[in-house]
Motif scaffolding. Structure first.
Motif, short mmCIF file in Angstrom:
data_model
loop_
_atom_site.label_atom_id
_atom_site.label_comp_id
_atom_site.label_asym_id
_atom_site.label_seq_id
_atom_site.Cartn_x
_atom_site.Cartn_y
_atom_site.Cartn_z
N UNK A 1 0.88 -1.14 -0.11
CA UNK A 1 -0.07 0.09 -0.01
C UNK A 1 0.91 1.09 0.29
N UNK A 2 0.52 2.32 -0.92
CA UNK A 2 1.24 3.49 -0.81
C UNK A 2 0.06 4.49 -0.20
N UNK A 65 -3.09 -15.25 -6.27
CA UNK A 65 -3.22 -13.99 -5.41
C UNK A 65 -2.30 -12.77 -5.70
N UNK A 66 -2.81 -11.55 -6.32
CA UNK A 66 -2.04 -10.59 -6.83
C UNK A 66 -1.58 -9.49 -5.98
N UNK A 67 -2.46 -9.29 -4.82
CA UNK A 67 -2.21 -8.35 -4.09
C UNK A 67 -3.27 -8.46 -2.65
N UNK A 68 -2.94 -7.67 -1.58
CA UNK A 68 -3.85 -8.04 -0.38
C UNK A 68 -3.78 -6.47 0.04
N UNK A 69 -4.96 -6.09 0.32
CA UNK A 69 -5.56 -4.66 0.62
C UNK A 69 -6.02 -4.65 2.08
N UNK A 73 -7.87 1.13 1.99
CA UNK A 73 -7.58 0.89 0.62
C UNK A 73 -8.80 0.75 -0.09
N UNK A 74 -8.75 1.17 -1.25
CA UNK A 74 -10.02 0.65 -2.17
C UNK A 74 -9.85 -0.69 -2.88
N UNK A 75 -11.18 -1.28 -2.83
CA UNK A 75 -11.13 -2.61 -3.36
C UNK A 75 -12.33 -2.25 -4.54
N UNK A 129 -2.41 2.05 -11.40
CA UNK A 129 -1.07 2.01 -11.49
C UNK A 129 -0.42 1.04 -10.59
N UNK A 130 -0.76 1.17 -9.25
CA UNK A 130 -0.05 0.41 -8.24
C UNK A 130 -0.57 -1.08 -8.36
#
Length: 152
Positions: A1-2, A65-69, A73-75, A129-130
């Motif tokens: 997360x940024x 699994x690409x990413x965890x939020x 954070x926006x889902x 982009x992230x």
């Protein structure tokens, strides 16, 4: 997360307040599928507590699994761009509390208020982009002979 992609840092206070007027509090048990790749994207969430995994269908394999939020954070971003079809899937990894938004309502507000709409578009663009970068790194780690080469 940024920090540039969390709602609290990505949106000015006035735009956060406008968006939050449309929010509805929801909660999900661990293991709940929020959406499936290829289906209609008609809502999105901002995580308050818990963790959501984004995954990608890979033929002949388990979803990757690409990413965890997590918090703030926006889902889901697919709701913002026609044809409004999910590009990934999402599943809760733990109990999740979130704010849920109806995509039609938010798009209508974006159309009615150009500054708000621009703010949302820039935020969603940063998120995309992230996620694109995270997807690339994760898929290289999973399927390239030597991984992504990313030391992180």
């Amino acid at each position: 997360m940024t920090s540039a992609t969390t709602m609290t840092t990505a949106l000015e206070l006035v735009h956060r307040e406008q968006l939050m007027r449309l929010a509805r509090e929801v909660s999900f048990d661990a293991g709940t599928r929020l959406f499936e790749e290829g289906r209609r994207a008609n809502r999105f969430w901002i995580v308050r507590t818990g963790t959501v995994a984004l995954d990608l269908h890979v033929p002949g394999r388990r979803p990757a699994v690409i990413d965890t939020l997590g918090h703030g954070e926006l889902v889901g971003w697919s709701w913002h761009f026609p044809p409004c079809i999910w590009h990934l899937g999402a599943e809760t990894m733990s109990p999740v509390r979130a704010w849920e938004f109806d995509a039609d309502e938010v798009r209508a507000l974006c159309s009615a208020d150009a500054e708000f709409g621009r703010s949302i578009a820039v935020w969603v663009g940063r998120v995309i982009a992230q996620r694109l970068h995270a997807s690339r790194v994760r898929l290289l780690d999973l399927y390239a002979p030597y991984g992504s080469g990313d030391p992180a």
